[in-house]
Write a protein that holds these residues in place. Structure first.
Motif, PDB file in Angstrom:
ATOM      1  N   GLU A  97       8.917  25.567  38.259  1.00  0.00           N
ATOM      2  CA  GLU A  97       9.699  24.728  37.352  1.00  0.00           C
ATOM      3  C   GLU A  97       9.609  23.235  37.638  1.00  0.00           C
ATOM      4  O   GLU A  97       9.893  22.430  36.753  1.00  0.00           O
ATOM      5  CB  GLU A  97      11.174  25.156  37.403  1.00  0.00           C
ATOM      6  CG  GLU A  97      11.404  26.628  37.118  1.00  0.00           C
ATOM      7  CD  GLU A  97      10.887  27.033  35.743  1.00  0.00           C
ATOM      8  OE1 GLU A  97      11.098  26.276  34.782  1.00  0.00           O
ATOM      9  OE2 GLU A  97      10.248  28.102  35.651  1.00  0.00           O
TER      10      GLU A  97
ATOM     11  N   ALA B 178      20.831  22.334  28.426  1.00  0.00           N
ATOM     12  CA  ALA B 178      20.805  22.772  29.822  1.00  0.00           C
ATOM     13  C   ALA B 178      19.921  21.853  30.649  1.00  0.00           C
ATOM     14  O   ALA B 178      18.940  21.286  30.154  1.00  0.00           O
ATOM     15  CB  ALA B 178      20.302  24.209  29.910  1.00  0.00           C
ATOM     16  N   THR B 179      20.283  21.698  31.906  1.00  0.00           N
ATOM     17  CA  THR B 179      19.455  20.927  32.830  1.00  0.00           C
ATOM     18  C   THR B 179      18.315  21.804  33.352  1.00  0.00           C
ATOM     19  O   THR B 179      18.302  23.025  33.147  1.00  0.00           O
ATOM     20  CB  THR B 179      20.291  20.405  34.002  1.00  0.00           C
ATOM     21  OG1 THR B 179      20.779  21.534  34.762  1.00  0.00           O
ATOM     22  CG2 THR B 179      21.471  19.578  33.520  1.00  0.00           C
ATOM     23  N   ARG B 180      17.380  21.179  34.050  1.00  0.00           N
ATOM     24  CA  ARG B 180      16.249  21.938  34.598  1.00  0.00           C
ATOM     25  C   ARG B 180      16.729  22.958  35.617  1.00  0.00           C
ATOM     26  O   ARG B 180      16.205  24.079  35.671  1.00  0.00           O
ATOM     27  CB  ARG B 180      15.244  20.979  35.225  1.00  0.00           C
ATOM     28  CG  ARG B 180      14.016  21.674  35.786  1.00  0.00           C
ATOM     29  CD  ARG B 180      12.982  20.702  36.282  1.00  0.00           C
ATOM     30  NE  ARG B 180      12.392  19.941  35.197  1.00  0.00           N
ATOM     31  CZ  ARG B 180      11.364  19.101  35.353  1.00  0.00           C
ATOM     32  NH1 ARG B 180      10.837  18.921  36.561  1.00  0.00           N
ATOM     33  NH2 ARG B 180      10.868  18.444  34.326  1.00  0.00           N
ATOM     34  N   LEU B 181      17.713  22.602  36.436  1.00  0.00           N
ATOM     35  CA  LEU B 181      18.241  23.546  37.426  1.00  0.00           C
ATOM     36  C   LEU B 181      18.925  24.724  36.748  1.00  0.00           C
ATOM     37  O   LEU B 181      18.772  25.876  37.177  1.00  0.00           O
ATOM     38  CB  LEU B 181      19.212  22.817  38.353  1.00  0.00           C
ATOM     39  CG  LEU B 181      19.736  23.622  39.546  1.00  0.00           C
ATOM     40  CD1 LEU B 181      18.592  23.987  40.491  1.00  0.00           C
ATOM     41  CD2 LEU B 181      20.814  22.834  40.312  1.00  0.00           C
ATOM     42  N   GLU B 182      19.685  24.446  35.689  1.00  0.00           N
ATOM     43  CA  GLU B 182      20.345  25.534  34.957  1.00  0.00           C
ATOM     44  C   GLU B 182      19.319  26.437  34.280  1.00  0.00           C
ATOM     45  O   GLU B 182      19.488  27.673  34.257  1.00  0.00           O
ATOM     46  CB  GLU B 182      21.304  24.942  33.924  1.00  0.00           C
ATOM     47  CG  GLU B 182      22.527  24.286  34.521  1.00  0.00           C
ATOM     48  CD  GLU B 182      23.363  23.569  33.485  1.00  0.00           C
ATOM     49  OE1 GLU B 182      24.578  23.388  33.716  1.00  0.00           O
ATOM     50  OE2 GLU B 182      22.812  23.176  32.437  1.00  0.00           O
ATOM     51  N   VAL B 183      18.265  25.853  33.737  1.00  0.00           N
ATOM     52  CA  VAL B 183      17.216  26.674  33.127  1.00  0.00           C
ATOM     53  C   VAL B 183      16.553  27.566  34.175  1.00  0.00           C
ATOM     54  O   VAL B 183      16.288  28.746  33.937  1.00  0.00           O
ATOM     55  CB  VAL B 183      16.175  25.760  32.438  1.00  0.00           C
ATOM     56  CG1 VAL B 183      14.954  26.575  32.013  1.00  0.00           C
ATOM     57  CG2 VAL B 183      16.785  25.070  31.246  1.00  0.00           C
TER      58      VAL B 183
ATOM     59  N   PHE C 181      17.767  28.755  37.087  1.00  0.00           N
ATOM     60  CA  PHE C 181      18.581  29.814  37.685  1.00  0.00           C
ATOM     61  C   PHE C 181      19.351  30.651  36.675  1.00  0.00           C
ATOM     62  O   PHE C 181      19.792  31.747  37.005  1.00  0.00           O
ATOM     63  CB  PHE C 181      19.553  29.203  38.695  1.00  0.00           C
ATOM     64  CG  PHE C 181      18.891  28.765  39.975  1.00  0.00           C
ATOM     65  CD1 PHE C 181      18.577  29.683  40.953  1.00  0.00           C
ATOM     66  CD2 PHE C 181      18.552  27.437  40.186  1.00  0.00           C
ATOM     67  CE1 PHE C 181      17.952  29.302  42.131  1.00  0.00           C
ATOM     68  CE2 PHE C 181      17.930  27.040  41.356  1.00  0.00           C
ATOM     69  CZ  PHE C 181      17.630  27.969  42.329  1.00  0.00           C
ATOM     70  N   ARG C 182      19.529  30.170  35.457  1.00  0.00           N
ATOM     71  CA  ARG C 182      20.292  30.944  34.467  1.00  0.00           C
ATOM     72  C   ARG C 182      19.423  31.546  33.368  1.00  0.00           C
ATOM     73  O   ARG C 182      19.884  32.409  32.635  1.00  0.00           O
ATOM     74  CB  ARG C 182      21.373  30.062  33.832  1.00  0.00           C
ATOM     75  CG  ARG C 182      22.442  29.615  34.805  1.00  0.00           C
ATOM     76  CD  ARG C 182      23.587  28.938  34.090  1.00  0.00           C
ATOM     77  NE  ARG C 182      24.638  28.536  35.012  1.00  0.00           N
ATOM     78  CZ  ARG C 182      25.796  27.965  34.646  1.00  0.00           C
ATOM     79  NH1 ARG C 182      26.025  27.734  33.352  1.00  0.00           N
ATOM     80  NH2 ARG C 182      26.697  27.619  35.539  1.00  0.00           N
TER      81      ARG C 182
ATOM     82  N   ARG D 110      12.698  28.761  27.764  1.00  0.00           N
ATOM     83  CA  ARG D 110      13.004  27.469  28.375  1.00  0.00           C
ATOM     84  C   ARG D 110      13.348  26.433  27.301  1.00  0.00           C
ATOM     85  O   ARG D 110      14.337  25.689  27.434  1.00  0.00           O
ATOM     86  CB  ARG D 110      11.817  26.986  29.200  1.00  0.00           C
ATOM     87  CG  ARG D 110      11.467  27.833  30.411  1.00  0.00           C
ATOM     88  CD  ARG D 110      10.262  27.241  31.129  1.00  0.00           C
ATOM     89  NE  ARG D 110       9.954  27.929  32.375  1.00  0.00           N
ATOM     90  CZ  ARG D 110       9.197  28.994  32.484  1.00  0.00           C
ATOM     91  NH1 ARG D 110       8.679  29.540  31.384  1.00  0.00           N
ATOM     92  NH2 ARG D 110       8.958  29.543  33.659  1.00  0.00           N
TER      93      ARG D 110
ATOM     94  N   ALA E 290      16.792  26.874  25.889  1.00  0.00           N
ATOM     95  CA  ALA E 290      17.846  26.425  26.810  1.00  0.00           C
ATOM     96  C   ALA E 290      17.918  24.900  26.858  1.00  0.00           C
ATOM     97  O   ALA E 290      19.005  24.316  26.856  1.00  0.00           O
ATOM     98  CB  ALA E 290      17.590  26.981  28.209  1.00  0.00           C
ATOM     99  N   TYR E 291      16.755  24.247  26.877  1.00  0.00           N
ATOM    100  CA  TYR E 291      16.754  22.781  26.859  1.00  0.00           C
ATOM    101  C   TYR E 291      17.362  22.261  25.554  1.00  0.00           C
ATOM    102  O   TYR E 291      18.052  21.236  25.536  1.00  0.00           O
ATOM    103  CB  TYR E 291      15.327  22.242  27.015  1.00  0.00           C
ATOM    104  CG  TYR E 291      14.783  22.374  28.413  1.00  0.00           C
ATOM    105  CD1 TYR E 291      15.528  21.965  29.517  1.00  0.00           C
ATOM    106  CD2 TYR E 291      13.516  22.916  28.641  1.00  0.00           C
ATOM    107  CE1 TYR E 291      15.014  22.097  30.810  1.00  0.00           C
ATOM    108  CE2 TYR E 291      13.009  23.044  29.919  1.00  0.00           C
ATOM    109  CZ  TYR E 291      13.760  22.633  31.005  1.00  0.00           C
ATOM    110  OH  TYR E 291      13.271  22.757  32.268  1.00  0.00           O
TER     111      TYR E 291
END
Length: 323
Positions: free
Chosen positions: A123, A214-219, A221-222, A206, A209-210
């Motif tokens: 990522e 969502a942030t890159r970290l949230e994308v 791990f979630r 991805r 989610a963006y």
């Protein structure tokens, strides 16, 4: 008459005469090679299946000979393992705890490092960085285990653990040094297989989610992590199987003292370490020492089988949840 001759000599593709003969010969040769390849694959599969069956039958036969002299009750309920000393005890649990000791602490070290490396490569890393970093990490898997073993004994224990924790607290042979080196050994397996699973997650997930903010970290791990969970569990299983089956590192660095402990600073003996110790000794075929190798191997086989079945159920459950 001429029309019938023409119809016989022409092929469905419009070929006739020598051209038709060459095409038919080429098709026949291709079909023959396909049959040879299929037969070779079938033979390989058959050899693998027969080998597995023979291994299981050998384990079962020698294990039966062991339990003809040692009761199953003593094997499962006794808490001491001293087959070469009087009075003899054949309780398997000290060896099981020794294996779990090394497995636990190696996974505690390797799992977060491996998954973090996989997330970074999948990522965050630039493609050029990924092309360089991934082969470097995977190169750790090519180091011979005997090199890891002596590195654990001479460097990790002598130069790192004993000066840091104290000479009196850390014996020469201990589970922690073996676990640290084992974690280094399985790190490429966890990182590489997990990164492959994360990279295969569809790009649309991805981007969706963006699009929701969502942030890159949230994308990572979630979204990506749950979607790739099946591959990540497979990576963890491969690492666990390698730790459980590893012999040289635990035989050299962990010691040969079977005891019921999960303390990483103690000397322990694993199931594979015991099998190596007896296998390199002077135990004659048919003796209790010899058959105990197969009893321990059968126990290891059962534990591995249970772990694989449980992992398959877990993967199936999460696949149903995220599909």
């Amino acid at each position: 008459m001429q029309q019938s001759v023409t119809a016989v000599s022409e092929s469905p593709l419009g070929l006739r005469g020598a051209e038709l003969e060459r095409a038919l010969r080429k098709r026949w040769n291709k079909a023959l090679w396909e049959r040879v390849i299929v037969l070779s694959l079938w033979l390989c599969g058959t050899v693998s299946m027969v080998t597995t069956v023979l291994i299981v039958l050998t384990l079962a036969d020698e294990t039966r000979a062991f339990f003809a002299e040692v009761s199953l009750r003593d094997f499962l309920l006794d808490t001491k393992w001293t087959p070469q000393f009087e009075p003899t005890h054949f309780g398997i649990w000290p060896l099981v705890f020794g294996t779990l000791n090394v497995l636990l602490w190696s996974m505690v070290i390797a799992l977060p490092l491996g998954l973090a490396t996989a997330v970074y490569l999948s990522e965050y890393a630039h493609p050029n960085t990924r092309r360089v970093m991934k082969p470097v990490v995977e190169a750790l898997a090519g180091v011979p285990t005997v090199v890891y073993a002596f590195f654990a004994l001479t460097v990790v224990t002598q130069e790192f653990l004993r000066p840091l924790l104290g000479q009196d607290r850390v014996p020469i042979f201990n589970a922690l040094s073996a676990s640290i080196v084992m974690a280094i050994m399985i790190l490429p397996t966890i990182a590489s297989v997990s990164e492959d699973a994360m990279s295969n997650v569809p790009r649309e997930l991805r981007e969706g989610a963006y699009g929701l903010g969502a942030t890159r970290l949230e994308v990572a791990f979630r979204v990506v992590f749950p979607a790739a969970l099946g591959g990540i569990i497979a990576a963890v299983l491969l690492a666990v199987a390698r730790v459980i089956g590893e012999t040289m590192i635990v035989a050299v660095a962990a010691g040969s003292t079977p005891q019921l402990t999960l303390n990483p600073l103690n000397s322990v003996q694993t199931m594979t370490g015991y099998m190596l110790q007896i296998g390199l000794g002077d135990s004659a075929r048919g003796t209790i020492d010899y058959t105990s190798i197969f009893a321990v191997g059968s126990t290891l086989f059962v534990f591995t089988l249970i772990a694989n079945v449980a992992a398959g159920m877990i993967v199936k459950r999460f696949k149903e949840q995220y599909e």
